[in-house]
Design a protein around this motif. Sequence first.
Motif, short mmCIF file in Angstrom:
data_model
loop_
_atom_site.label_atom_id
_atom_site.label_comp_id
_atom_site.label_asym_id
_atom_site.label_seq_id
_atom_site.Cartn_x
_atom_site.Cartn_y
_atom_site.Cartn_z
N VAL A 69 0.84 -1.20 0.00
CA VAL A 69 0.00 0.00 0.00
C VAL A 69 0.88 1.25 0.00
O VAL A 69 1.80 1.37 0.79
CB VAL A 69 -0.92 0.02 1.25
N VAL A 70 0.57 2.16 -0.93
CA VAL A 70 1.25 3.46 -0.97
C VAL A 70 0.18 4.51 -1.22
O VAL A 70 -0.56 4.40 -2.19
CB VAL A 70 2.30 3.50 -2.09
N PRO A 71 0.06 5.50 -0.40
CA PRO A 71 0.79 5.71 0.85
C PRO A 71 0.24 4.80 1.95
O PRO A 71 -0.89 4.33 1.88
CB PRO A 71 0.53 7.17 1.18
N LYS A 72 1.05 4.58 2.94
CA LYS A 72 0.64 3.76 4.08
C LYS A 72 -0.40 4.50 4.90
O LYS A 72 -0.38 5.74 4.96
CB LYS A 72 1.84 3.45 5.00
N PRO A 73 -1.32 3.77 5.53
CA PRO A 73 -2.27 4.46 6.42
C PRO A 73 -1.52 5.10 7.59
O PRO A 73 -0.54 4.54 8.09
CB PRO A 73 -3.20 3.34 6.89
N GLU A 74 -1.98 6.28 7.99
CA GLU A 74 -1.36 6.95 9.13
C GLU A 74 -1.78 6.31 10.45
O GLU A 74 -1.14 6.52 11.47
CB GLU A 74 -1.68 8.44 9.14
N LEU A 75 -2.84 5.51 10.40
CA LEU A 75 -3.34 4.82 11.59
C LEU A 75 -4.06 3.56 11.14
O LEU A 75 -4.82 3.57 10.18
CB LEU A 75 -4.32 5.72 12.36
N LEU A 76 -3.80 2.47 11.84
CA LEU A 76 -4.53 1.23 11.63
C LEU A 76 -5.36 0.96 12.87
O LEU A 76 -4.83 0.89 13.98
CB LEU A 76 -3.57 0.05 11.39
N ILE A 77 -6.67 0.84 12.67
CA ILE A 77 -7.57 0.51 13.77
C ILE A 77 -7.83 -0.98 13.69
O ILE A 77 -8.27 -1.48 12.65
CB ILE A 77 -8.89 1.30 13.66
N LEU A 78 -7.55 -1.69 14.76
CA LEU A 78 -7.78 -3.12 14.81
C LEU A 78 -8.94 -3.41 15.75
O LEU A 78 -8.87 -3.15 16.94
CB LEU A 78 -6.52 -3.86 15.28
N GLY A 79 -10.04 -3.91 15.17
CA GLY A 79 -11.20 -4.32 15.96
C GLY A 79 -11.06 -5.78 16.31
O GLY A 79 -11.00 -6.63 15.43
N THR A 80 -11.02 -6.09 17.60
CA THR A 80 -10.67 -7.43 18.06
C THR A 80 -11.87 -8.30 18.44
O THR A 80 -11.71 -9.30 19.14
CB THR A 80 -9.70 -7.35 19.25
N GLY A 81 -13.06 -7.95 17.99
CA GLY A 81 -14.25 -8.73 18.33
C GLY A 81 -15.05 -8.02 19.41
O GLY A 81 -15.05 -6.79 19.49
N PRO A 82 -15.74 -8.76 20.27
CA PRO A 82 -16.62 -8.13 21.25
C PRO A 82 -15.88 -7.45 22.41
O PRO A 82 -16.47 -6.66 23.13
CB PRO A 82 -17.47 -9.29 21.75
N ARG A 124 -6.07 9.39 6.58
CA ARG A 124 -5.63 8.19 5.89
C ARG A 124 -5.62 7.05 6.91
O ARG A 124 -4.60 6.70 7.48
CB ARG A 124 -4.24 8.42 5.31
N VAL A 125 -6.80 6.49 7.13
CA VAL A 125 -6.98 5.49 8.18
C VAL A 125 -7.40 4.17 7.54
O VAL A 125 -8.08 4.15 6.51
CB VAL A 125 -8.02 5.97 9.22
#
Length: 143
Positions: A69-82, A124-125
């Motif tokens: 991926v270019v450009p890279k996301p400035e933030l990655l949100i990881l949803g881990t389930g409940p 850029r998320v």
Amino acid sequence: MLSDHGAPPPPVMVKRMTDAGVELIDGLLIPRSCIFLDGRVFLWDASPPPKGGNLSHLTKDMFEMFEVVVPKPELLILGTGPTTLPVPPEIRTYLSSIGVGPIDVMDTWNACSTFNMLAEEGRRVAAALLVGKSDGTWKISPP
């Protein structure tokens, strides 16, 4: 399809979480884990952990798409389930090594809300969302 090559793609927006999956604002229902990246939705071959479990089943291979991926996301949100679960250190290290980060970890319901807010702001998320019932005993719902 006509497009303005200089304009960013329209953001993916979550309407709501249901027991059936993630419903997008356009009515599309995504019944399993997915990644939102650069205005697109990708099905993600990652299952949520069993109730009371952890994220040790996540591997670097599950995040390889972020290498190209270019450009890279400035933030990655990881949803881990409940519930919010800690990310294995090797996953954080790997993502950092390829220029993705920081990583914000939260339950999937809150990850969707946070993603919507940041996408609306034009940030850029990206979001990696664990969706589904791996053992059939829990539901994703607002806290």
